[in-house]
Write a protein that holds these residues in place. Structure first.
Motif, PDB file in Angstrom:
ATOM      1  N   VAL A   1      -0.653   6.774  -3.204  1.00 46.25           N
ATOM      2  CA  VAL A   1      -0.702   7.005  -1.727  1.00 46.25           C
ATOM      3  C   VAL A   1       0.380   7.905  -1.178  1.00 46.25           C
ATOM      4  O   VAL A   1       0.132   8.638  -0.512  1.00 46.25           O
TER       5      VAL A   1
ATOM      6  N   THR B   1      -8.153   4.581  -3.237  1.00 48.13           N
ATOM      7  CA  THR B   1      -6.808   4.981  -2.519  1.00 48.13           C
ATOM      8  C   THR B   1      -7.291   5.711  -1.194  1.00 48.13           C
ATOM      9  O   THR B   1      -7.001   5.402  -0.105  1.00 48.13           O
TER      10      THR B   1
ATOM     11  N   THR C   1       0.758  -1.287  -0.175  1.00 50.16           N
ATOM     12  CA  THR C   1       0.179  -0.184  -0.045  1.00 50.16           C
ATOM     13  C   THR C   1       0.630   1.296   0.022  1.00 50.16           C
ATOM     14  O   THR C   1       0.504   2.254  -0.835  1.00 50.16           O
TER      15      THR C   1
END
Length: 133
Positions: A38, A70, A32
């Protein structure tokens, strides 16, 4: 001394969060955090809360689907908070949580490093591609 089975070793590894083990949940978090959207979202929120439309304008090239996806993932991981303000139309603000703020020195450093060293990386890519041709 008793030997541990592979299953016991995996269970123990999960408890200490060693990302080198395939089953470790920290791997998903690393996946992630390594996502470009991100990084860009976190740095965009580092100056304070922003509305969805502000984030969409700030981050060129992000689709509505990716931005929503996101933001939801970051909210789920506890890095971003979502605040609804009842009004017409409804106002939604996104902000870093204390956990998200604790990550910012690292994320900001990676973004800055990428911006500062892009010419060197492009030159290395050109040399590599020329050598392979």
């Amino acid at each position: 001394m008793a030997t541990k089975t592979a299953a016991e070793q995996r269970d123990e590894a999960k408890q200490v969060f060693d990302a080198y083990f395939a089953e470790c949940p920290s791997r998903k978090l690393l996946d992630t955090l390594s996502d470009k959207w991100v990084t860009l979202l976190l740095t965009a929120l580092s100056d304070g809360p922003r509305r969805y439309s502000d984030l969409s304008r700030r981050i060129a090239g992000v689709s509505q689907k990716m931005l929503t996806q996101t933001l939801r993932g970051l909210e789920r991981d506890g890095l971003v908070s979502r605040t609804l303000t009842p009004s017409v139309p409804v106002r939604v603000d996104y902000a870093l949580t204390p956990l998200g703020e604790s990550l910012m020195p690292l994320v900001a450093a990676i973004k800055s490093w990428a911006e500062a060293h892009m010419e060197d990386v492009e030159a290395a890519r050109d040399r590599y591609d020329a050598a392979g041709a």
